[in-house]
Design a protein around this motif. Structure first.
Motif, PDB file in Angstrom:
ATOM      1  N   MET A 135       0.820  -1.371   0.053  1.00  0.00           N
ATOM      2  CA  MET A 135       0.100  -0.001  -0.071  1.00  0.00           C
ATOM      3  C   MET A 135       0.724   1.255  -0.001  1.00  0.00           C
ATOM      4  N   GLY A 136       1.847   1.185   0.841  1.00  0.00           N
ATOM      5  CA  GLY A 136       2.750   2.508   0.940  1.00  0.00           C
ATOM      6  C   GLY A 136       3.552   2.693  -0.454  1.00  0.00           C
ATOM      7  N   ARG A 137       3.926   1.642  -1.274  1.00  0.00           N
ATOM      8  CA  ARG A 137       4.508   1.697  -2.520  1.00  0.00           C
ATOM      9  C   ARG A 137       3.721   2.452  -3.366  1.00  0.00           C
ATOM     10  N   ARG A 138       2.366   1.947  -3.600  1.00  0.00           N
ATOM     11  CA  ARG A 138       1.215   2.362  -4.348  1.00  0.00           C
ATOM     12  C   ARG A 138       1.015   3.849  -4.095  1.00  0.00           C
ATOM     13  N   ALA A 139       0.870   4.203  -2.891  1.00  0.00           N
ATOM     14  CA  ALA A 139       0.632   5.621  -2.427  1.00  0.00           C
ATOM     15  C   ALA A 139       1.842   6.422  -2.869  1.00  0.00           C
ATOM     16  N   GLU A 140       2.958   5.919  -2.725  1.00  0.00           N
ATOM     17  CA  GLU A 140       4.278   6.642  -2.901  1.00  0.00           C
ATOM     18  C   GLU A 140       4.351   7.040  -4.455  1.00  0.00           C
ATOM     19  N   VAL A 141       4.034   5.859  -5.343  1.00  0.00           N
ATOM     20  CA  VAL A 141       4.018   6.164  -6.643  1.00  0.00           C
ATOM     21  C   VAL A 141       3.021   7.152  -7.051  1.00  0.00           C
ATOM     22  N   VAL A 186      -0.024   7.261 -13.218  1.00  0.00           N
ATOM     23  CA  VAL A 186       0.311   6.360 -12.501  1.00  0.00           C
ATOM     24  C   VAL A 186      -0.166   5.090 -12.759  1.00  0.00           C
ATOM     25  N   ARG A 187      -1.270   5.108 -13.778  1.00  0.00           N
ATOM     26  CA  ARG A 187      -1.728   3.792 -14.275  1.00  0.00           C
ATOM     27  C   ARG A 187      -2.134   2.671 -13.195  1.00  0.00           C
ATOM     28  N   PRO A 188      -3.033   3.027 -12.404  1.00  0.00           N
ATOM     29  CA  PRO A 188      -3.377   2.119 -11.281  1.00  0.00           C
ATOM     30  C   PRO A 188      -3.906   0.837 -11.575  1.00  0.00           C
ATOM     31  N   GLY A 189      -4.022  -0.052 -10.651  1.00  0.00           N
ATOM     32  CA  GLY A 189      -4.472  -1.353 -10.765  1.00  0.00           C
ATOM     33  C   GLY A 189      -5.437  -1.652  -9.541  1.00  0.00           C
ATOM     34  N   ARG A 216      -9.217  -1.952  -7.277  1.00  0.00           N
ATOM     35  CA  ARG A 216     -10.430  -1.124  -7.174  1.00  0.00           C
ATOM     36  C   ARG A 216     -10.647  -0.575  -5.746  1.00  0.00           C
ATOM     37  N   ASP A 217      -9.674  -0.459  -4.890  1.00  0.00           N
ATOM     38  CA  ASP A 217      -9.421  -0.021  -3.746  1.00  0.00           C
ATOM     39  C   ASP A 217      -9.423   1.704  -3.638  1.00  0.00           C
ATOM     40  N   GLU A 218      -9.207   2.307  -2.482  1.00  0.00           N
ATOM     41  CA  GLU A 218      -9.129   3.681  -2.290  1.00  0.00           C
ATOM     42  C   GLU A 218      -7.890   4.120  -3.002  1.00  0.00           C
ATOM     43  N   ILE A 219      -6.695   3.513  -3.033  1.00  0.00           N
ATOM     44  CA  ILE A 219      -5.515   4.058  -3.377  1.00  0.00           C
ATOM     45  C   ILE A 219      -5.566   3.953  -5.011  1.00  0.00           C
ATOM     46  N   ALA A 220      -6.444   3.024  -5.498  1.00  0.00           N
ATOM     47  CA  ALA A 220      -6.631   2.925  -6.936  1.00  0.00           C
ATOM     48  C   ALA A 220      -7.276   3.990  -7.763  1.00  0.00           C
ATOM     49  N   ARG A 221      -8.460   4.472  -6.660  1.00  0.00           N
ATOM     50  CA  ARG A 221      -9.280   5.422  -7.158  1.00  0.00           C
ATOM     51  C   ARG A 221      -8.321   6.784  -6.969  1.00  0.00           C
ATOM     52  N   LEU A 222      -7.496   7.141  -5.940  1.00  0.00           N
ATOM     53  CA  LEU A 222      -6.690   8.197  -6.035  1.00  0.00           C
ATOM     54  C   LEU A 222      -5.750   8.336  -7.135  1.00  0.00           C
ATOM     55  N   SER A 223      -5.268   7.057  -7.546  1.00  0.00           N
ATOM     56  CA  SER A 223      -4.374   7.012  -8.579  1.00  0.00           C
ATOM     57  C   SER A 223      -5.292   7.496  -9.967  1.00  0.00           C
ATOM     58  N   ALA A 224      -6.129   6.756 -10.149  1.00  0.00           N
ATOM     59  CA  ALA A 224      -6.923   7.078 -11.283  1.00  0.00           C
ATOM     60  C   ALA A 224      -7.482   8.683 -11.132  1.00  0.00           C
ATOM     61  N   ALA A 225      -7.649   9.202 -10.131  1.00  0.00           N
ATOM     62  CA  ALA A 225      -7.897  10.717 -10.037  1.00  0.00           C
ATOM     63  C   ALA A 225      -6.804  11.514 -10.537  1.00  0.00           C
ATOM     64  N   VAL A 226      -5.474  10.972  -9.944  1.00  0.00           N
ATOM     65  CA  VAL A 226      -4.624  11.771 -10.404  1.00  0.00           C
ATOM     66  C   VAL A 226      -4.071  11.860 -11.862  1.00  0.00           C
TER      67      VAL A 226
END
Length: 406
Positions: A153-159, A176-179, A181-191
């Motif tokens: 989770m930390g690495r995904r948030a750091e990316v 970011v190109r997230p993978g 469906r959790d909150e971090i993926a939604r945050l990455s998609a928003a970025v």
């Protein structure tokens, strides 16, 4: 003094999982211990009481039994309970626990039975050690799983955070190109969505800027021709200066648009640095050129002269004389003796990409001159830095590469 310790999201997640695992293991261990202890004691009391009843029948029938009459080591609480007419079982604690069962069989006669409670105590101790070992192993395993989850989770948030920083620094192609469906993926998609929207808006702005500047070239050229037909006089000189300033502004806007679109090209050739400096400041008054060391570099002389002219013009406009230009090999320093750069401007001047008309403090901004200088320097793979001179005044330093970039 060291600042407060800052935990990452991975460390926080791992710590929370470890604390939860320790809490659950402790609660389950304590619960199992007490339930087992109560069950063992209840079973032992029931068995000893039943044996006491059987021994009481044997005593009444004058048969031998392990029970004793009025034993000298009978605990006082047992004796008091029996005298009150109660059949009692009692656990006598200590290093060698003993379980007692006693009842009154006749007047002032107490029939008592005892046995060691050490086997149950040893069994409970073995159970406690087993629970401790199993709880420790489970806590370690769950903590490792939590650590892995937290690190992921930390690495995904750091990316996502680094990508957002890259976008803020001008790299609009960063994604970011997230993978998932959790909150971090939604945050990455928003970025990523924010970067797409910002890139589209900036592209539209660049096109509008370029179109406006391109459309202005024709009427401004007509105005320049018309000024040449006016009779000489103060009014004609004033109009002529205004038209020339307008022409320079239109060309600057077009240059910024080309730098924004990365459509500018570099034509390199070998030139002496001092010669480029003198050509750049020929039309400017109040410039002192000092050559400490000279050299020949391979670069685009037109763009280098444009950078130096903009730096010198900015020093004359916003600083105080004298304005000094020092040539030190491939490095050129432009210094004035004014109040220096405002502190808020350094973050703007050292950001990636031209930032036209950007202002950080009221009444102070980079304008087009420094914007074009920064963009041209990056195009030439040169290093352009800004600082305030220790003895006062603002200083800009242009370091030219001695070999052209591939």
């Amino acid at each position: 003094m060291r600042g407060p310790l800052t935990l990452t999201i991975g460390a926080k997640t791992a710590l929370a999982v470890a604390v939860a695992a320790v809490t659950v293991s402790t609660v389950i261990g304590v619960l199992v211990h007490h339930l087992t202890q109560a069950h063992q004691l209840a079973t032992a009391r029931s068995e000893l009481d039943q044996q006491l009843v059987d021994d009481a029948y044997d005593y009444a029938a004058a048969r031998k039994s392990p029970a004793r009459i009025n034993p000298a080591d009978l605990p006082e609480p047992v004796a008091l309970a029996v005298r009150n007419g109660v059949r009692v079982t009692y656990l006598q604690g200590g290093t060698r626990p003993v379980l007692w069962a006693a009842a009154e069989v006749s007047d002032h006669e107490v029939l008592a039975l005892s046995r060691s409670y050490a086997p149950e105590a040893r069994s409970l101790a073995v159970l406690d050690r087993t629970l401790c070992a199993v709880g420790t192993a489970a806590t370690v395993l769950v903590s490792l799983a939590g650590l892995l989850l937290g690190v992921r989770m930390g690495r995904r948030a750091e990316v996502a955070a680094r990508t957002a920083e890259d976008i803020a620094n001008g790299d609009l192609d960063a994604r970011v190109r997230p993978g998932g469906r959790d909150e971090i993926a939604r945050l990455s998609a928003a970025v990523d969505t924010m970067a797409d929207a910002l890139g589209a808006r900036l592209e539209a702005e660049r096109r509008v800027t370029a179109d406006i500047a391109h459309e202005l070239r024709t009427p401004v050229a007509g105005m320049s021709t018309a000024v040449g037909l006016l009779p000489p006089g103060p009014a004609t000189d004033l109009v002529g200066r205004s038209v020339r300033n307008l022409c320079a502004l239109v060309e600057n806007v077009l240059e910024v648009a080309r730098l924004d679109a990365r459509a500018a090209t570099v034509d390199t050739e070998e030139r002496q640095v001092s010669a480029m400096v003198r050509r750049a400041v020929t039309a400017l008054e109040g410039i002192e050129v000092r050559v400490t060391a000279d050299t020949v570099v391979t670069t685009d002389p037109r763009r280098v002269e444009r950078i130096l002219a903009n730096l010198a013009s900015n020093a004359l406009r916003h600083g105080s004389p004298p304005v000094e230009v020092e040539v030190d090999g491939p490095t050129v320093r432009v210094r004035d003796h004014g109040p220096g750069f405002q502190p808020g401007l350094f973050a703007v001047l050292h950001t990636s990409g031209p930032q036209r008309f950007r202002t950080t403090v009221p009444g102070t901004g980079t304008g087009l001159g420094l914007t074009i200088a920064v963009g041209q320097a990056r195009l030439l793979d040169a290093r352009l830095t800004f600082r305030n001179h220790p003895e006062g005044g603002a200083e800009a330093e242009l370091s030219l590469p001695e070999r052209p970039s591939e």
